[in-house]
Design a protein around this motif. Structure first.
Motif, PDB file in Angstrom:
ATOM      1  N   ASP A  30       0.831  -1.215   0.000  1.00  0.00           N
ATOM      2  CA  ASP A  30       0.000   0.000   0.000  1.00  0.00           C
ATOM      3  C   ASP A  30       0.862   1.260   0.000  1.00  0.00           C
ATOM      4  O   ASP A  30       0.561   2.234  -0.698  1.00  0.00           O
ATOM      5  CB  ASP A  30      -0.934  -0.002   1.213  1.00  0.00           C
ATOM      6  CG  ASP A  30      -1.974  -1.113   1.121  1.00  0.00           C
ATOM      7  OD1 ASP A  30      -2.396  -1.401  -0.012  1.00  0.00           O
ATOM      8  OD2 ASP A  30      -2.341  -1.671   2.158  1.00  0.00           O
ATOM      9  N   LEU A  31       1.942   1.244   0.804  1.00  0.00           N
ATOM     10  CA  LEU A  31       2.852   2.391   0.857  1.00  0.00           C
ATOM     11  C   LEU A  31       3.535   2.599  -0.483  1.00  0.00           C
ATOM     12  O   LEU A  31       3.645   3.740  -0.987  1.00  0.00           O
ATOM     13  CB  LEU A  31       3.900   2.183   1.958  1.00  0.00           C
ATOM     14  CG  LEU A  31       4.929   3.298   2.121  1.00  0.00           C
ATOM     15  CD1 LEU A  31       4.256   4.618   2.512  1.00  0.00           C
ATOM     16  CD2 LEU A  31       5.978   2.913   3.163  1.00  0.00           C
ATOM     17  N   GLU A  32       3.974   1.504  -1.098  1.00  0.00           N
ATOM     18  CA  GLU A  32       4.633   1.600  -2.395  1.00  0.00           C
ATOM     19  C   GLU A  32       3.676   2.113  -3.476  1.00  0.00           C
ATOM     20  O   GLU A  32       4.083   2.879  -4.360  1.00  0.00           O
ATOM     21  CB  GLU A  32       5.195   0.221  -2.818  1.00  0.00           C
ATOM     22  CG  GLU A  32       6.315  -0.304  -1.948  1.00  0.00           C
ATOM     23  CD  GLU A  32       7.535   0.590  -1.957  1.00  0.00           C
ATOM     24  OE1 GLU A  32       7.794   1.240  -2.995  1.00  0.00           O
ATOM     25  OE2 GLU A  32       8.243   0.669  -0.932  1.00  0.00           O
ATOM     26  N   LEU A  33       2.425   1.698  -3.414  1.00  0.00           N
ATOM     27  CA  LEU A  33       1.429   2.197  -4.374  1.00  0.00           C
ATOM     28  C   LEU A  33       1.214   3.699  -4.211  1.00  0.00           C
ATOM     29  O   LEU A  33       1.096   4.452  -5.169  1.00  0.00           O
ATOM     30  CB  LEU A  33       0.099   1.452  -4.206  1.00  0.00           C
ATOM     31  CG  LEU A  33       0.030   0.036  -4.784  1.00  0.00           C
ATOM     32  CD1 LEU A  33      -1.257  -0.650  -4.343  1.00  0.00           C
ATOM     33  CD2 LEU A  33       0.122   0.052  -6.299  1.00  0.00           C
ATOM     34  N   THR A  34       1.129   4.137  -2.938  1.00  0.00           N
ATOM     35  CA  THR A  34       0.974   5.571  -2.655  1.00  0.00           C
ATOM     36  C   THR A  34       2.159   6.347  -3.189  1.00  0.00           C
ATOM     37  O   THR A  34       1.998   7.416  -3.805  1.00  0.00           O
ATOM     38  CB  THR A  34       0.836   5.791  -1.127  1.00  0.00           C
ATOM     39  OG1 THR A  34      -0.244   5.015  -0.639  1.00  0.00           O
ATOM     40  CG2 THR A  34       0.568   7.260  -0.825  1.00  0.00           C
ATOM     41  N   ASP A  35       3.372   5.835  -2.954  1.00  0.00           N
ATOM     42  CA  ASP A  35       4.582   6.501  -3.466  1.00  0.00           C
ATOM     43  C   ASP A  35       4.556   6.587  -4.986  1.00  0.00           C
ATOM     44  O   ASP A  35       4.922   7.605  -5.573  1.00  0.00           O
ATOM     45  CB  ASP A  35       5.830   5.720  -3.013  1.00  0.00           C
ATOM     46  CG  ASP A  35       6.125   5.918  -1.543  1.00  0.00           C
ATOM     47  OD1 ASP A  35       5.526   6.852  -0.940  1.00  0.00           O
ATOM     48  OD2 ASP A  35       6.925   5.149  -0.972  1.00  0.00           O
ATOM     49  N   GLU A  64       1.911   6.590  -6.932  1.00  0.00           N
ATOM     50  CA  GLU A  64       0.907   7.573  -7.347  1.00  0.00           C
ATOM     51  C   GLU A  64       1.435   8.998  -7.205  1.00  0.00           C
ATOM     52  O   GLU A  64       1.252   9.850  -8.079  1.00  0.00           O
ATOM     53  CB  GLU A  64      -0.363   7.406  -6.501  1.00  0.00           C
ATOM     54  CG  GLU A  64      -1.168   6.176  -6.877  1.00  0.00           C
ATOM     55  CD  GLU A  64      -2.307   5.910  -5.910  1.00  0.00           C
ATOM     56  OE1 GLU A  64      -2.489   6.718  -4.975  1.00  0.00           O
ATOM     57  OE2 GLU A  64      -2.996   4.881  -6.068  1.00  0.00           O
ATOM     58  N   ASN A  65       2.126   9.252  -6.081  1.00  0.00           N
ATOM     59  CA  ASN A  65       2.690  10.595  -5.858  1.00  0.00           C
ATOM     60  C   ASN A  65       3.753  10.919  -6.892  1.00  0.00           C
ATOM     61  O   ASN A  65       3.858  12.051  -7.388  1.00  0.00           O
ATOM     62  CB  ASN A  65       3.296  10.681  -4.453  1.00  0.00           C
ATOM     63  CG  ASN A  65       2.220  10.661  -3.375  1.00  0.00           C
ATOM     64  OD1 ASN A  65       1.065  10.971  -3.636  1.00  0.00           O
ATOM     65  ND2 ASN A  65       2.583  10.242  -2.160  1.00  0.00           N
TER      66      ASN A  65
END
Length: 248
Positions: A239-244, A246-247
């Protein structure tokens, strides 16, 4: 070879819906004492509940051809296992030849245990492994990676839980098979698994088994598709990697 250039090749692929209608005719023509029918009111009520659960979750691969009369005629196959079996035999076997070979085998009668009302998805999974193992484990199989994940997850369940692995293995087989053969947009969620596990797999506490599998990082829930998938496990925070990503 000499005349091949003069001929037009027309491939024939039996529609899965037609196979199920033929299978239903075959099963209803058998002597009633061979497999039995939906015997009593409670049995029919459970059948209706299971049927409605399959409709609501949209896991049946031939949704537009779904009807209750066909489902009753296919007993002891329940409608979901019938659809998944026919679709898998179309993909890995020889269509109607494989389906009717399976229905004619003595193994089919053996699969209908006294404690089990239906030939369910677990039985379908076991049948495919026993009869198409070389194809399923071959890299020429387009679903090779998915089958590898199922088998490795089952091995991890066996190591982690030993004598308490039976119910968990059933859930893994159902999720794995539906991940491969269920249509896009199907909902393999807790609500469906609880109903299917209780009515077709005879698992008393499906919810608790799902929680244990999640905690052990063997399955995970994808909220965007409202479905459980098998999870091979990783130390990466996805989830953290996906957020990164996307950013970025």
């Amino acid at each position: 070879d000499k005349v091949k250039g003069r001929l037009k090749e027309i491939t024939f692929n039996e529609p899965v819906e037609q196979l199920l209608h033929l299978a239903a005719k075959y099963l209803t023509s058998l002597p009633t004492n061979k497999y039995g029918k939906l015997k009593n009111v409670s049995c029919k009520e459970e059948f209706k509940e299971l049927y409605n659960s399959i409709i609501a979750s949209r896991v049946y691969p031939l949704y537009n051809s779904l009807n209750e009369k066909l489902a009753e005629q296919l007993y002891p196959l329940e409608i979901l296992s019938a659809g998944i079996l026919a679709k898998s035999l179309q993909r890995y076997g020889q269509n109607e030849r494989s389906l009717f070979t399976m229905l004619e085998t003595t193994d089919f009668n053996k699969f209908i245990h006294k404690t089990n009302s239906y030939f369910n998805l677990v039985d379908v999974f076991d049948y495919l492994i026993n009869n198409f193992y070389s194809l399923l484990s071959s890299k020429y199989n387009p679903d090779y990676l998915k089958w590898t994940i199922i088998n490795s997850t089952l091995e991890r369940v066996d190591v982690l839980f030993e004598k308490e692995a039976a119910a968990k293995e059933k859930i893994i087989k159902v999720i794995g098979l539906l991940n491969i053969l269920a249509p896009k947009g199907s909902k393999i969620n807790a609500e469906f698994l609880k109903k299917y596990g209780k009515l077709s797999l005879n698992i008393s506490n499906v919810e608790n088994e799902i929680k244990i599998l999640e905690k052990s990082k063997l399955i995970r829930f994808q909220s965007y598709s409202d479905s459980y998938v098998l999870f091979e496990g990783t130390d990466v925070d996805i989830d953290l990697e996906l957020t990164d990503a996307e950013n970025y």
